[in-house]
Design a protein around this motif. Structure first.
Motif, PDB file in Angstrom:
ATOM      1  N   VAL A 278       6.911   1.850   3.261  1.00 26.23           N
ATOM      2  CA  VAL A 278       6.023   1.463   2.158  1.00 26.23           C
ATOM      3  C   VAL A 278       4.777   2.337   2.233  1.00 26.23           C
ATOM      4  O   VAL A 278       4.033   2.289   3.217  1.00 26.23           O
ATOM      5  CB  VAL A 278       5.623  -0.028   2.253  1.00 26.23           C
ATOM      6  N   ARG A 279       4.553   3.132   1.200  1.00 25.96           N
ATOM      7  CA  ARG A 279       3.385   4.028   1.183  1.00 25.96           C
ATOM      8  C   ARG A 279       2.154   3.263   0.675  1.00 25.96           C
ATOM      9  O   ARG A 279       1.603   3.565  -0.385  1.00 25.96           O
ATOM     10  CB  ARG A 279       3.681   5.250   0.320  1.00 25.96           C
ATOM     11  N   ALA A 280       1.719   2.312   1.478  1.00 26.26           N
ATOM     12  CA  ALA A 280       0.616   1.443   1.069  1.00 26.26           C
ATOM     13  C   ALA A 280      -0.704   2.186   0.922  1.00 26.26           C
ATOM     14  O   ALA A 280      -1.618   1.719   0.241  1.00 26.26           O
ATOM     15  CB  ALA A 280       0.468   0.301   2.075  1.00 26.26           C
ATOM     16  N   TYR A 281      -0.807   3.344   1.539  1.00 30.93           N
ATOM     17  CA  TYR A 281      -2.067   4.100   1.514  1.00 30.93           C
ATOM     18  C   TYR A 281      -2.347   4.748   0.163  1.00 30.93           C
ATOM     19  O   TYR A 281      -3.463   5.212  -0.083  1.00 30.93           O
ATOM     20  CB  TYR A 281      -2.042   5.189   2.581  1.00 30.93           C
ATOM     21  N   GLU A 282      -1.380   4.796  -0.714  1.00 30.83           N
ATOM     22  CA  GLU A 282      -1.563   5.528  -1.969  1.00 30.83           C
ATOM     23  C   GLU A 282      -2.688   4.960  -2.816  1.00 30.83           C
ATOM     24  O   GLU A 282      -3.302   5.680  -3.601  1.00 30.83           O
ATOM     25  CB  GLU A 282      -0.246   5.551  -2.750  1.00 30.83           C
ATOM     26  N   ASN A 283      -2.968   3.662  -2.671  1.00 32.24           N
ATOM     27  CA  ASN A 283      -4.057   3.041  -3.425  1.00 32.24           C
ATOM     28  C   ASN A 283      -5.216   2.616  -2.530  1.00 32.24           C
ATOM     29  O   ASN A 283      -6.070   1.832  -2.938  1.00 32.24           O
ATOM     30  CB  ASN A 283      -3.531   1.826  -4.200  1.00 32.24           C
TER      31      ASN A 283
END
Length: 268
Positions: free
Chosen positions: A210-215
């Motif tokens: 999960v690329r949670a860092y994108e936001n």
């Protein structure tokens, strides 16, 4: 950043993806400008000898840092030579020309007499979920009571702790992700490179990335080539090389061969 085998260290309080990502270069001497590199016919890169998927001294694969370094050297018309470094304080002794996985932070780079290329990758603190867990798209979706691993002392572990979600400290990213795969952890906060490489090696039982860092800007960063006290000509040449390697898909292909889906920076 990885200090021993895919070891994540700390830079600006963040978990970062490779041995030299902070690029704190203590006691370095003047590096070679472009003309000197071309005359020698060698581009010297610093890398960790035991840190796949980033770099390694042994085995069939060299690691994406060295493969990308070879592509850069080829663009310059020179050969790549590797200076093996395990601890950051050894960098000055090697006198390398470049390091990869340098976090783009112009203020810190200027302070360290380091010049940065334009970014070639976007990374950050992603979430690895064990099979069977769903409904997690952001750090806020992690629940108290879940076993969540994080790099010891990292900003993300401190931030989540302040919000009431304690994390289990780890020193090595690969150990932490393996714990998720075995079901010993529900989730791990790690770089997408380490998670992608784990899944490549465990195709029968991958973890969920999960690329949670994108936001979340505080947990997201761009990555560039770090050049030690280089001249403007070398910076320009490296930038030209990066543009070509991004445009022809070389960067994407190198990362994909290690199970990593490259997130490319937006073009200016």
């Amino acid at each position: 950043m990885q200090f021993f085998r895919r070891v994540a260290g700390l830079c600006r309080g963040l978990v970062v993806p490779a041995i030299l990502a902070c690029v704190t270069l203590p006691g370095v001497s003047d590096a070679r400008p472009l003309e000197s590199i071309l005359n020698r016919g060698v581009l010297l890169i610093c890398a960790n000898p035991n840190a796949l998927p980033f770099a390694t001294k042994t085995g069939d694969r060299r690691g994406f840092e060295l493969e990308l370094g070879e592509a850069l050297a080829s663009q310059l018309g020179v050969k790549l030579e590797v200076g093996w470094v395990v601890f950051p304080n050894q960098i000055g002794r090697v006198d390398c020309d470049i390091v990869l996985d340098a976090i783009v932070d112009q203020a810190t780079a200027s302070e360290r007499h380091l010049k940065l290329s334009r970014p070639y990758l976007v990374s950050g603190v992603a979430i690895a979920l064990r099979p069977g867990i769903s409904g997690v798209a952001d750090y806020a979706d992690l629940k108290k009571g879940q076993r969540v691993g994080a790099m010891v002392g990292s900003l993300v572990s401190v931030t989540l702790g302040q919000k009431g979600l304690p994390t289990i400290p780890f020193t090595f990213e690969d150990d932490m992700i393996e714990a998720v795969g075995k079901g010993e952890l529900d989730a791990a906060l790690a770089t997408p490179a380490s998670i992608g490489y784990y899944n490549l090696l465990h195709k029968d039982a991958p973890v969920t990335l999960v690329r949670a860092y994108e936001n979340q800007p505080e947990f997201r960063w761009e990555i560039a080539v770090g050049m030690r006290k280089s001249d403007d000509a070398l910076v320009a040449k490296i930038n030209e090389a990066i543009d070509r390697l991004l445009a022809d898909g070389t960067v994407t292909r190198i990362y994909a061969s290690y199970g990593i889906e490259a997130s490319l920076p937006k073009r200016p």
